[in-house]
Design an enzyme around this catalytic site. Structure first.
Site, PDB file in Angstrom:
ATOM      1  N   ASP A   1      27.558 -49.506 -34.510  1.00 46.94           N
ATOM      2  CA  ASP A   1      26.935 -50.001 -35.982  1.00 46.94           C
ATOM      3  C   ASP A   1      27.379 -51.501 -36.013  1.00 46.94           C
ATOM      4  OD1 ASP A   1      25.494 -49.822 -38.142  1.00 46.94           O
ATOM      5  OD2 ASP A   1      27.103 -49.119 -39.253  1.00 46.94           O
TER       6      ASP A   1
ATOM      7  N   HIS B   1      20.682 -56.833 -31.822  1.00 50.22           N
ATOM      8  CA  HIS B   1      20.579 -55.690 -30.874  1.00 50.22           C
ATOM      9  C   HIS B   1      20.743 -56.181 -29.556  1.00 50.22           C
ATOM     10  CE1 HIS B   1      19.707 -53.223 -34.432  1.00 50.22           C
ATOM     11  NE2 HIS B   1      18.578 -53.770 -34.375  1.00 50.22           N
TER      12      HIS B   1
ATOM     13  N   LEU C   1      31.445 -41.359 -13.829  1.00 49.12           N
ATOM     14  CA  LEU C   1      31.164 -41.478 -15.184  1.00 49.12           C
ATOM     15  C   LEU C   1      29.943 -40.786 -15.544  1.00 49.12           C
ATOM     16  CD1 LEU C   1      32.020 -42.508 -18.275  1.00 49.12           C
ATOM     17  CD2 LEU C   1      30.767 -44.529 -17.694  1.00 49.12           C
TER      18      LEU C   1
END
Length: 243
Positions: free
Chosen positions: A2, A19, A113
């Site tokens: 956020d 963004h 991962l």
């Protein structure tokens, strides 16, 4: 993740610039987790509620998602990272759906991962689709209603094959879960920071994990029970971290 819009506004830039800057923080987080041996990292990239944002911003986000997949998938594969996307993909353009499928196929055999991107995802949607699948199994005679328990229900959720997260991190100063992995976060440790996502670097991530490492996770037991278990095990270390 956020704070992209506010990061841009503070610099008198359009929200979309935030963004784009946030992609750099994604790359840093993925690289850090892969390097440190974290087994699973789930990033909430686009919620089912984010379609309410301005059309231009949504369009930029979809284009950024597509271009990032095109640029980063090969690198993820070379570093033994498995990529998957959770959420309702049917709302995405066919080109994006195809790119997601190709990236998942390429990295499916990797055992490093587990990188999960939640896109057009919502925790309530996840629970509802699990309930619908179980109802269909009952209707089809595969199971009985009385067979349904928490373990069976969880098996129908997204990420059923991964352990529940140990640590939830939210940047940008908000202190809520916002419809993210509602079932899976039942016993997850929560960490909130005012740092905006584009400014969230390796040092910020280490600060969050240091905070996590100082907590005692009891899972319904008493502190005394946990301490006695740690002593008998000869270690006070936490379980491997899954964020």
């Amino acid at each position: 993740m956020d704070g992209n819009g506010r990061w841009a506004r503070n610099r008198l830039l359009p929200r979309t610039a935030g963004h784009m800057a946030g992609v750099g923080s994604v790359r840093k987080a993925v690289e850090w987790c892969a390097r440190k041996g974290v087994k699973a990292l789930t990033l909430f990239a686009f919620s089912s509620e984010n379609w309410r944002r301005p059309e231009q911003e949504v369009s930029v986000l979809m284009g950024l998602f597509l271009s990032t997949l095109e640029k980063e998938t090969r690198k993820l594969h070379e570093n033994n990272v498995r990529l998957r996307v959770i959420g309702d993909r049917t709302a995405f353009a066919p080109e994006l759906q195809a790119r997601i499928a190709a990236a998942e196929k390429l990295t499916a055999g990797n055992d490093g991962l587990n990188l999960v991107i939640a896109a057009n995802y919502g925790g309530r949607w996840d629970i509802a689709q699990a309930a619908r699948r179980l109802a269909e199994r009952v209707q089809g005679g595969g199971i009985r209603a009385e067979d349904i328990n928490p373990d069976l229900f969880q098996s129908e959720l997204c990420l059923a094959d991964l352990p529940e997260p140990d640590l939830f991190i939210r940047t940008g100063g908000e202190r809520r879960i916002s419809n993210f992995l509602l079932w899976q976060l039942a016993y997850t440790e929560l960490y909130f920071t005012a740092t905006l996502w584009p400014d969230f670097d390796e040092q910020e991530l280490e600060r969050a994990i240091d905070d996590y490492a100082g907590r005692q996770r009891r899972f319904g037991h008493t502190s005394e029970q946990v301490e006695a278990w740690a002593q008998s095990a000869g270690s006070v270390s936490q379980r491997p971290l899954r964020t």
